[in-house]
Design an enzyme around this catalytic site. Structure first.
Site, PDB file in Angstrom:
ATOM      1  N   ARG A   1     -20.255  47.517 -63.142  1.00 11.18           N
ATOM      2  CA  ARG A   1     -19.747  46.775 -62.059  1.00 11.18           C
ATOM      3  C   ARG A   1     -19.835  47.352 -61.379  1.00 11.18           C
ATOM      4  NH1 ARG A   1     -14.633  45.479 -61.302  1.00 11.18           N
ATOM      5  NH2 ARG A   1     -14.332  45.210 -63.613  1.00 11.18           N
TER       6      ARG A   1
ATOM      7  N   TYR B   1     -29.770  24.764 -47.647  1.00  7.32           N
ATOM      8  CA  TYR B   1     -30.004  23.978 -49.205  1.00  7.32           C
ATOM      9  C   TYR B   1     -28.827  23.347 -49.087  1.00  7.32           C
ATOM     10  CZ  TYR B   1     -29.550  25.372 -53.455  1.00  7.32           C
ATOM     11  OH  TYR B   1     -29.274  25.428 -55.223  1.00  7.32           O
TER      12      TYR B   1
ATOM     13  N   ASP C   1     -30.126  33.044 -44.237  1.00 14.16           N
ATOM     14  CA  ASP C   1     -30.796  33.114 -45.391  1.00 14.16           C
ATOM     15  C   ASP C   1     -32.598  32.875 -45.643  1.00 14.16           C
ATOM     16  OD1 ASP C   1     -31.939  32.031 -47.871  1.00 14.16           O
ATOM     17  OD2 ASP C   1     -30.236  30.217 -47.849  1.00 14.16           O
TER      18      ASP C   1
ATOM     19  N   LYS D   1     -36.019  33.090 -56.479  1.00  9.99           N
ATOM     20  CA  LYS D   1     -37.742  32.326 -55.593  1.00  9.99           C
ATOM     21  C   LYS D   1     -38.407  33.297 -55.610  1.00  9.99           C
ATOM     22  CE  LYS D   1     -34.183  29.295 -55.354  1.00  9.99           C
ATOM     23  NZ  LYS D   1     -33.676  28.300 -53.986  1.00  9.99           N
TER      24      LYS D   1
END
Ligand SMILES: *Cc1c(COP(=O)(O)O)cnc(C)c1O
Length: 388
Positions: A52, A104, A177, A202
């Protein structure tokens, strides 16, 4: 293996972050599928103690993400929204965020339905209207300006350089973004932004086979806080996901060129078609921000939205009739996709809160993620779907 600042993007994309594995010489970064690492003494280890906190496959991806954006620091997350959630934790309760009103749908949902409950104050503005953004920055103290450019799904642009300069003068950070453009076409940090966020799901991943997100920055203090949050909150990306994203990145330069060429061909075809009402694509001279696109981006990208004269029902029929364009959410993969944002990706901005914030997604809007198939085949497919 190491890239230098004069290398072109295609070269950087192939080599960024990846060194032959120090133990075996493996050319590709191994998938370090391990949760923990042996220690030779208490807290004595080779730089990793628990996955982690850090994992070598993730480190390679994080270095690659930073290099692609021309940044000093990169962090990788389990999804784009996990990255957005983490960077927003730099904003404290009571502080204000100025956000685009054409972002978005999932970003709006996170801000409006989750983070607003923790005391963050959101104001929404049309970020393609630079004067409106500057006026909003003057009207009230803002901690973070949230830009998406081009926006999803209307393909509007925000002037990153002008807005960043004004935001900094007002004491605000700017987060961009950069999912739609990818670092192949736009590098917001060089234009003055403080943080770049990606849904690596994406274009960076590029093959519709992995979910992931990224934050890159040049600011060391912010990076240290974000790295702490990454470990303390825990939305890290898994080794296999990092490997897939690294693999996708190698062809990003090549793929984006094909996405741009095909996007342009499809947009021009649609603009000339009598059934089409309006096409939204920053590569068309009819786009209201065509000049800004040429200045700020190295290409118009592969996302094309359009409306039909026939309205929502006709739009739905067209979306069901394509053969190569698959009806699906998401974008940025090698294969072409078609969708109706109002009913699918942006259903969460259909409610009264979204309307009050100025969101409007036309029910007849069709969004295409134009893939890298041959443009003649893509256009033939759209032609038959539009003919009915
Ligand atoms: C998909 C998307 C996101 C969210 O990313 P996930 O990886 O799905 O969590 C954020 N911003 C934009 C512009 C997107 O297209």
């Amino acid at each position: 293996m190491t890239t230098n600042p004069n290398d072109r993007f295609e070269t950087i994309a192939v080599h960024a972050g990846v060194e032959p594995d120090p133990t075996t010489g493996a050319i590709m970064t191994p998938i370090y599928q391990t949760s923990t690492f042996a220690q030779t003494g208490i807290n004595e280890h080779k730089g990793y103690d628990y996955s982690r906190a850090g994992n070598p496959t993730r480190t390679a991806l994080e270095n690659a993400l930073a290099t692609l954006e021309g940044a000093r620091f990169g962090l990788s997350f389990s999804s784009g929204l996990a990255a957005i959630d983490t960077v927003m934790r730099l904003v404290k309760p009571g502080e204000a965020v100025l956000c685009g009103n054409d972002v978005y749908g999932g970003t709006f949902r996170l801000f409006d339905k989750v983070l607003a409950d923790y005391g963050l104050r959101f104001t929404f503005v049309d970020t393609s209207d630079t004067a409106a953004v500057l006026a909003a920055l003057e009207a009230t103290p803002v901690r973070m300006v949230w830009l998406e450019t081009p926006t999803n799904p209307m393909l509007r642009l925000a002037d990153i350089a002008t807005i960043s300069a004004a935001a900094h003068a007002a004491g605000a950070w700017v987060a961009v973004d950069n999912t739609f453009a990818s670092p192949a076409l736009q590098r917001p940090l060089a234009l003055g932004a403080d943080f770049v966020i990606h849904s690596t799901t994406k274009y960076l991943g590029g093959h519709s086979d992995v979910i992931g997100g990224a934050i890159v920055t040049n600011d060391e203090a912010s990076h240290e806080r974000l790295k702490f949050l990454q470990k303390a909150v825990g939305a890290v990306s898994a080794p296999m996901d990092c490997f897939l994203t690294l693999r996708g990145i190698k062809t990003l330069g090549l793929r984006m060129r094909a996405h741009c060429d095909n996007g342009m061909a499809v947009a021009q075809f649609l603009e000339d078609h009598q059934a089409v009402e309006q096409v939204f694509y920053p590569g068309l001279e009819s786009h209201p921000q065509y000049e800004l696109a040429r200045r700020q981006m190295d290409g118009p990208g592969g996302m094309v939205s359009f409306t039909l004269r026939g309205g929502p029902d006709v739009a739905r029929d067209v979306a069901l009739r394509t053969r190569l364009f698959t009806l699906a959410e998401s974008l940025g993969g090698v294969e072409s996709l078609i969708e109706i944002p109002a009913a699918m990706t942006h259903a969460s901005v259909a409610g009264p809160e979204a309307q009050a914030a100025g969101f409007e997604v036309d029910a007849s809007l069709i969004r295409l993620s134009v893939g890298i198939e041959h443009p003649t085949d893509l256009i033939a497919d759209l032609k038959q779907a539009l003919a009915g």
